[in-house]
Every structure is written in C-alpha cells, then in structure tokens.
Scaffold this motif. Structure first.
Motif, PDB file in Angstrom:
ATOM      1  N   PRO A 143      24.764 -71.047 -63.875  1.00 44.33           N
ATOM      2  CA  PRO A 143      23.544 -71.022 -63.047  1.00 44.33           C
ATOM      3  C   PRO A 143      22.296 -70.735 -63.872  1.00 44.33           C
ATOM      4  CG  PRO A 143      25.320 -69.808 -61.986  1.00 44.33           C
ATOM      5  CD  PRO A 143      25.783 -70.103 -63.377  1.00 44.33           C
ATOM      6  N   ARG A 144      22.418 -69.853 -64.869  1.00 42.35           N
ATOM      7  CA  ARG A 144      21.262 -69.512 -65.697  1.00 42.35           C
ATOM      8  C   ARG A 144      20.787 -70.722 -66.508  1.00 42.35           C
ATOM      9  NH1 ARG A 144      21.170 -68.655 -70.768  1.00 42.35           N
ATOM     10  NH2 ARG A 144      23.422 -68.246 -70.921  1.00 42.35           N
ATOM     11  N   SER A 191      19.146 -73.226 -64.145  1.00 49.94           N
ATOM     12  CA  SER A 191      17.836 -72.745 -63.693  1.00 49.94           C
ATOM     13  C   SER A 191      16.786 -72.899 -64.795  1.00 49.94           C
ATOM     14  CB  SER A 191      17.944 -71.276 -63.280  1.00 49.94           C
ATOM     15  OG  SER A 191      16.707 -70.800 -62.810  1.00 49.94           O
ATOM     16  N   THR A 192      17.179 -72.614 -66.031  1.00 50.58           N
ATOM     17  CA  THR A 192      16.248 -72.721 -67.163  1.00 50.58           C
ATOM     18  C   THR A 192      15.770 -74.156 -67.359  1.00 50.58           C
ATOM     19  OG1 THR A 192      17.287 -70.855 -68.307  1.00 50.58           O
ATOM     20  CG2 THR A 192      15.976 -72.377 -69.644  1.00 50.58           C
ATOM     21  N   ARG A 206      13.507 -75.371 -64.382  1.00 53.04           N
ATOM     22  CA  ARG A 206      12.152 -74.792 -64.465  1.00 53.04           C
ATOM     23  C   ARG A 206      11.333 -75.494 -65.550  1.00 53.04           C
ATOM     24  NH1 ARG A 206      14.613 -69.706 -64.162  1.00 53.04           N
ATOM     25  NH2 ARG A 206      14.157 -69.366 -66.367  1.00 53.04           N
ATOM     26  N   ASP A 254      20.287 -75.892 -57.919  1.00 52.69           N
ATOM     27  CA  ASP A 254      19.644 -74.692 -58.469  1.00 52.69           C
ATOM     28  C   ASP A 254      18.956 -73.874 -57.378  1.00 52.69           C
ATOM     29  OD1 ASP A 254      18.410 -72.946 -60.503  1.00 52.69           O
ATOM     30  OD2 ASP A 254      16.562 -74.008 -59.993  1.00 52.69           O
ATOM     31  N   ALA A 255      18.262 -74.547 -56.468  1.00 52.63           N
ATOM     32  CA  ALA A 255      17.469 -73.840 -55.455  1.00 52.63           C
ATOM     33  C   ALA A 255      18.280 -73.383 -54.252  1.00 52.63           C
ATOM     34  CB  ALA A 255      16.320 -74.733 -54.990  1.00 52.63           C
TER      35      ALA A 255
END
Length: 378
Positions: A183-184, A187-188, A191, A244-245
């Motif tokens: 997930p990290r 997300s990176t 973004r 992600d969201a």
C-alpha cells in the motif's frame, strides 16, 4: 470494448485436453479480465450458468462423490473470506428442508481437497453436523489464486476488506514484495503521478491492451517495485488510483472496524468511523475503541447513511472536545488557585488583619480535607 463470448469455465477442465486447456486458461486471462468486469457491472448471472455446466461435465466424467466433510478444506487463497451469519443460516435452512441440491466443486491439491465453489454449503453442512457432502473434483489449475480472484471479482460483490486483502496477497505473491510495503509503494507512486498531472494517463490504461500498458508504463519513470505493482493492477483491470484511495485504506483500519465490515458494515462507513481515533478524541486507545464500537453499533442498528454517519462522527468528536476543554478549564482553575496561594508571601500575610487570616485558615482547612478525600479515591 466488445466482449468475446461468455467465458467458458468448462473448457478449462475438459478431460482429454486437460493439460492443454489449463495452459490455454492462463493465456486467456488477459482477454477474460475485460469480460469479467463487464459482466460484473451488469450483475450478470452467466458465470453461474458456466459453473453449472462445469458440474455437469465433471459428473459425466467421474461422477458425483460422497466426501467426508472432515477431508474438505477451505481455500485460503479464495478472496472471499467473509460469510455473514444470516447467509449461512439461510443455507442451513435450505439444506435442512431440501437437502443438498448441487454438489460442491473441489480442487485436488496433492493430498488435500480444496473448495473451488460451495464454501457456504460446506460451512452450513458442517454446522448442521453432516458427515459427508456430495462433490465433484477437478485437478488443481495452475495459478489457483489468480483464477479464484478473477472468479470472485466476476461473481461476487466482495466487501472492500476482503477485496483489499485478496489484491494485496496477489501482488505480494507475484512481485515478492512484503504485504505491508505494497500500500505504501502504491500510495507513493499515485501521489507522484498526480502531482505530475499524469495520473489520468495511468487510469486510461485500465482498459488498454497489454502491449499499450507496457509501453506507457515504460514512459512513467517508475521504480521496479512501482512498475510491478501498477502492471499487475492493470492486468487485473483495476484502477490503481481507486485501489489506493478506496480499497487499500481498509487494510489500515482498526481491528474492531475490520470485524464490523466482516459483519456487514460498509467500507465507506468504516472509513468515517476510523476518525474516532485516540488522537482525534484526545483519549487513550482503550477509551477511543470503546467509543468507536458504541458508535459503530449505533450506525449498524439504525442503518445510518454515509452522510448521517459522518455527521454522527463529527458530533462525537465535538462532544469529546468539549469534555476535554471543560477538564482543562478545571485543571487550570486548580493550577491558578495554587499559583495565587504561592504569591501570598509572609509580608502580605503580616499586613492582613486577623479576621482575614482566620477566614483564610478556615477555607484552607476545609479545602485540605476535600483534597485528601479526592486523593484517597484516586
């Protein structure tokens, strides 16, 4: 995009061409994924028809077997991990009144028999104390988890927690990345692409063919892990930004909220309730959990909408904030009283008349008794 004919599961397991068809099944996943999403959007029951055809074909080939329930195992790679009590109770009533109308479909994996289809029947029969179940058996397909994932996305409305866990597990299995890192990493990269205003081009790739996906990903300046994750999500026809969201946040929910989702709470409600954290409430983890569980119960019992749930959460946070302000005000009053007493120097006391000193002594003596009582209670 135009879909091909309805995906035919029976073709994957036909007797004489079994090995060949299993190989072809892997090659067809790229084409099947588009149909899966399309049929799911239409709430199509066509896969149920295909499963029934598969049962019929297996019955003709090897017949229906009576398998001891204790020899049947759930498939831990099955995306669907949540079975609501009311759903199991309904199946139990059906089994009791009508018996087992359809054989479960099992997969032979070495010395194990894993459930491919029919886990609700297995769970209900087990609860009823049944000793055996009627079943048909197929050899284990290669990429079992992948087929189970695709089948579930096609056939069932997975809750977002089960979906998040299944997707993360698939990503970890294929890429070799640790579950907690996925997930990290996603997300990176989401973004970064969003800040570069390139997220739209990524989203557009969801419905593109594999060649175009690969070409476009090459132009996005991705790390190996980022590319591996995005490539697999696109291969499953999943929107990385949406995952992600809306999906992966389920993985970081408090355990009590995960349990609530498995009991029927909607994911969007859980995300709203997640704001009732120790930090936002200014309380200990234990007290915050108690308030969150009480609020969750209210949301479920009263069947509150998402808007109503968010409003309730805001009210709870505001209420706890007022309590905190009141407590702080009281603490300040005590602190200020203590500070004022310290300012009563010996010189000031000497200047006071005896009546004022006697009254101060009386008040202080009374307050000292009250302080001792409070300290004993604590």
């Amino acid at each position: 995009m135009c879909a091909r004919n309805t995906p035919n599961l029976t073709n994957y397991f036909s007797g004489a061409k079994q090995s060949q068809q299993l190989s072809e099944a892997e090659q067809e996943i790229q084409q099947l994924r588009a149909e899966i999403e399309e049929l799911r959007d239409k709430n199509s029951g066509e896969l149920e028809t295909q499963l029934e055809e598969l049962r019929t074909q297996l019955q003709l080939q090897i017949g229906i077997l009576s398998i001891p329930i204790e020899q049947i195992e759930p498939n831990i790679e099955q995306p669907r991990q949540t079975f609501l009590p009311e759903s199991l109770e309904s199946m139990s009533r059906s089994l009791t009144s009508d018996g087992q109308l359809q054989p479960v479909i099992l997969i032979q994996r070495e010395n194990h028999l894993l459930i491919f289809d029919g886990e609700r029947r297995w769970r209900s029969a087990k609860a009823l104390g049944w000793q055996t179940l009627s079943a048909v058996i197929i050899p284990e397909p290669t990429g079992l988890h992948r087929k189970a994932l695709l089948t579930s996305l096609h056939r069932e409305d997975l809750n977002p927690l089960d979906k998040a866990e299944a997707i993360a597990r698939e990503l970890s299995t294929i890429t070799g990345l640790e579950l907690q890192d996925i997930p990290r990493i996603l997300s990176t990269v989401v973004r970064r692409l969003n800040s570069q205003k390139r997220i739209t081009s990524l989203v557009d790739l969801v419905t593109a063919d594999a060649k175009k996906q690969e070409k476009e990903l090459e132009s996005l300046d991705l790390s190996d892990s980022e590319r591996a994750i995005l490539s697999l999500l696109l291969d499953l026809q999943l929107n990385p930004a949406s995952i992600d969201a809306n999906i992966f946040p389920m993985l970081s929910l408090a355990e009590d909220l995960k349990l609530a989702i498995r009991a029927g709470l909607k994911g969007v409600h859980a995300m709203a309730l997640q704001k009732l954290s120790a930090k936002n409430l200014g309380l200990t983890e234990q007290k915050a959990k108690s308030i969150r569980e009480e609020t969750t119960h209210k949301v479920i019992v009263e069947k509150l909408s998402v808007v109503a749930t968010r409003k309730l959460v805001a009210e709870v946070i505001a209420s706890e904030s007022e309590v905190a302000v009141t407590k702080n005000t009281k603490r300040k009053a005590v602190s200020q009283a203590s500070s004022r007493l310290q300012k009563l120097s010996l010189e000031l006391l000497k200047q006071a008349n005896p009546a004022e000193l006697i009254e101060l002594q009386r008040v202080l003596s009374h307050k000292l008794v009250e302080i001792e009582k409070v300290l004993k209670q604590n």
